[in-house]
Write an enzyme that holds these catalytic residues in place. Structure first.
Site, PDB file in Angstrom:
ATOM      1  N   GLY A  81      10.634   5.205   8.431  1.00  0.00           N
ATOM      2  CA  GLY A  81      10.055   6.536   8.566  1.00  0.00           C
ATOM      3  C   GLY A  81       9.893   6.953  10.023  1.00  0.00           C
TER       4      GLY A  81
ATOM      5  N   VAL B 227       6.391  12.310   5.976  1.00  0.00           N
ATOM      6  CA  VAL B 227       5.857  13.098   4.851  1.00  0.00           C
ATOM      7  C   VAL B 227       4.389  13.382   5.158  1.00  0.00           C
ATOM      8  CG1 VAL B 227       5.426  13.133   2.359  1.00  0.00           C
ATOM      9  CG2 VAL B 227       7.435  11.942   3.269  1.00  0.00           C
TER      10      VAL B 227
ATOM     11  N   ALA C 247       0.857  -1.193   0.000  1.00  0.00           N
ATOM     12  CA  ALA C 247       0.000   0.000   0.000  1.00  0.00           C
ATOM     13  C   ALA C 247       0.895   1.246   0.000  1.00  0.00           C
ATOM     14  CB  ALA C 247      -0.966  -0.021   1.185  1.00  0.00           C
ATOM     15  N   LEU C 248       1.816   1.274  -0.944  1.00  0.00           N
ATOM     16  CA  LEU C 248       2.868   2.298  -0.938  1.00  0.00           C
ATOM     17  C   LEU C 248       2.292   3.696  -1.189  1.00  0.00           C
ATOM     18  CD1 LEU C 248       5.689   0.457  -2.940  1.00  0.00           C
ATOM     19  CD2 LEU C 248       5.188   0.394  -0.485  1.00  0.00           C
TER      20      LEU C 248
ATOM     21  N   GLY D 233       5.148   8.584   1.599  1.00  0.00           N
ATOM     22  CA  GLY D 233       6.124   8.353   2.676  1.00  0.00           C
ATOM     23  C   GLY D 233       7.113   7.271   2.269  1.00  0.00           C
ATOM     24  N   HIS D 234       6.593   6.215   1.641  1.00  0.00           N
ATOM     25  CA  HIS D 234       7.488   5.144   1.174  1.00  0.00           C
ATOM     26  C   HIS D 234       8.411   5.670   0.055  1.00  0.00           C
ATOM     27  CE1 HIS D 234       4.022   2.581   2.675  1.00  0.00           C
ATOM     28  NE2 HIS D 234       5.038   2.149   3.387  1.00  0.00           N
TER      29      HIS D 234
ATOM     30  N   GLN E  96       8.695   2.526  16.684  1.00  0.00           N
ATOM     31  CA  GLN E  96       9.229   1.395  15.917  1.00  0.00           C
ATOM     32  C   GLN E  96      10.688   1.664  15.498  1.00  0.00           C
ATOM     33  OE1 GLN E  96       7.074  -0.687  12.571  1.00  0.00           O
ATOM     34  NE2 GLN E  96       8.257   0.690  11.291  1.00  0.00           N
TER      35      GLN E  96
HETATM   36  O1  PAF Z   1       6.423   0.013   9.191  1.00  0.00           O
HETATM   37  C1  PAF Z   1       6.023  -0.989   8.581  1.00  0.00           C
HETATM   38  O2  PAF Z   1       5.471  -0.906   7.483  1.00  0.00           O
HETATM   39  C2  PAF Z   1       6.205  -2.364   9.213  1.00  0.00           C
HETATM   40  O3  PAF Z   1       6.056  -2.310  10.587  1.00  0.00           O
HETATM   41  C3  PAF Z   1       7.545  -3.026   8.823  1.00  0.00           C
HETATM   42  C4  PAF Z   1       8.737  -2.233   9.351  1.00  0.00           C
HETATM   43  C5  PAF Z   1       7.642  -3.135   7.309  1.00  0.00           C
HETATM   44  C6  PAF Z   1       7.611  -4.427   9.425  1.00  0.00           C
HETATM   45  O4  PAF Z   1       6.590  -5.246   8.948  1.00  0.00           O
END
Ligand code: PAF
Length: 254
Positions: free
Chosen positions: A148, A177, A33-34, A37-38, A154
Site C-alpha cells: 500500500g 484507502v 488485523a486486516l 486497505g488490505h 516502505q
Molecule cells: O506493511 C506491513 O504490514 C509490514 O511492514 C510488512 C510489509 C507486512 C512486513 O512485515
C-alpha cells in the site's frame, strides 16, 4: 475454502505444483488485523494472478519498541474470514522460529532512504521490514507482490531492494484507502479511543491543505498532536504523529 499454511515446506509442495501448471502467484504481505486497505491489495492481487497468498506474520524485528509489538492488534479468526471473503486462496502464517532460524544474524540494511523519516524515528525498523519481505518473497516466490502507498517509504525501499538485488518479482503499489473523513485505514486505528478517532481526521487534512510542511506541523501541534515529523520529498508530504498514544503515519501527493 481458504487454506492455512504454517510450514514453509508445506507451501513448497503447493508452489511446485503451481509452477508445473504454469499458474502465477500474487503475494499480499501483512501483519494481520486486516482492514479495507488490505482488501484493496487482495483484490488487486486477485485481478492479476491465478493464485493469491496473504501472509500474516507479526514481524518482531521491525518493532523498535517492545511495547508497540505487544499491543499490536491481533484478530486471527476475523483475518481468516476477511482474507477468504476478499478472494485469497491461501494464508501463509509461519512461526517466528521458522522465519528466523538464524536468530536475525543475517539482515538486509539500506543505508540512505531508510535513515530518514520513519527510519530516523524507529531505528532498525526498515532493516526488519526489508529482511522479512526478502524472506517472504524467497519463500512464496510470487510473480507479483502488493504494497500500500500509505507506507510509501516502505514501498520505495522494497522497490529499491528488488532492483538492487536483481529479484525476479514485480512490486505493485496500491493507492491508500481512506475513511469518509480522510483518515487512512490502518491496523493501528483500532487502538484509538472514540475521541482520538475523531481528532485523528485532522492529520491527513492538515497534511493536504496547509501550504508548507512547517505550517502543517504548527497546525497539528496547536491541535494537540505530538508531531514526530512532517517532511516534503519529491512532490509528496509525509507525516508521523501521535494521538491518543497511537502513532499514525500518512503521506499525500502535493
Ligand atoms: O506493511 C506491513 O504490514 C509490514 O511492514 C510488512 C510489509 C507486512 C512486513 O512485515
Amino acid at each position: 475454502m481458504i487454506s492455512v499454511i504454517r510450514r514453509i515446506r508445506d507451501w513448497d509442495l503447493h508452489r511446485r505444483r503451481f509452477v508445473s501448471e504454469g499458474l502465477s502467484v500474487g503475494l499480499v504481505p501483512t501483519m494481520g488485523a486486516l482492514h479495507g486497505g488490505h482488501l484493496a491489495l487482495v483484490r488487486a492481487a486477485r485481478r492479476d494472478n491465478d493464485i493469491v497468498v496473504v501472509s500474516i506474520f507479526v514481524n518482531p524485528t521491525q518493532f523498535n519498541d517492545p511495547a508497540d509489538l505487544k499491543r499490536y492488534p491481533k484478530s486471527w479468526d476475523r483475518d481468516r474470514a476477511v482474507a477468504e471473503g476478499a478472494g485469497a486462496d491461501f494464508i501463509f502464517s509461519p512461526a517466528g522460529e521458522d522465519m528466523y532460524p538464524d536468530g536475525y544474524a543475517y539482515r538486509v540494511s539500506e543505508s540512505r532512504r531508510s535513515k530518514m523519516m520513519e527510519g530516523e524515528h524507529r531505528p532498525g525498523h526498515f532493516d526488519g521490514v526489508l529482511t522479512v519481505v526478502l524472506k517472504l518473497l524467497n519463500i512464496i516466490r510470487p510473480a507479483r507482490a502488493y504494497f500500500g502507498e500509505k507506507d510509501y517509504q516502505q514501498l520505495r525501499l522494497i522497490q529499491g531492494m528488488v532492483q538492487a538485488l536483481f529479484m525476479d518479482v514485480e512490486i505493485i503499489p496500491v493507492a491508500t484507502v481512506r475513511e469518509s473523513d480522510g483518515l487512512a485505514l490502518s491496523s493501528r486505528n483500532a487502538l484509538l479511543t472514540g475521541e482520538g478517532r475523531s481528532r485523528a481526521a485532522a492529520f491527513p487534512r492538515y497534511l493536504r491543505e496547509m501550504s508548507s510542511a512547517d505550517e502543517a506541523r504548527d497546525r497539528l501541534v496547536s491541535e494537540g498532536f505530538k508531531v514526530e515529523y512532517v517532511e516534503e520529498i519529491k512532490g509528496r508530504r509525509f507525516g508521523a504523529v501521535v494521538v491518543d498514544e497511537v502513532r499514525l503515519i500518512d503521506n499525500v501527493p502535493l
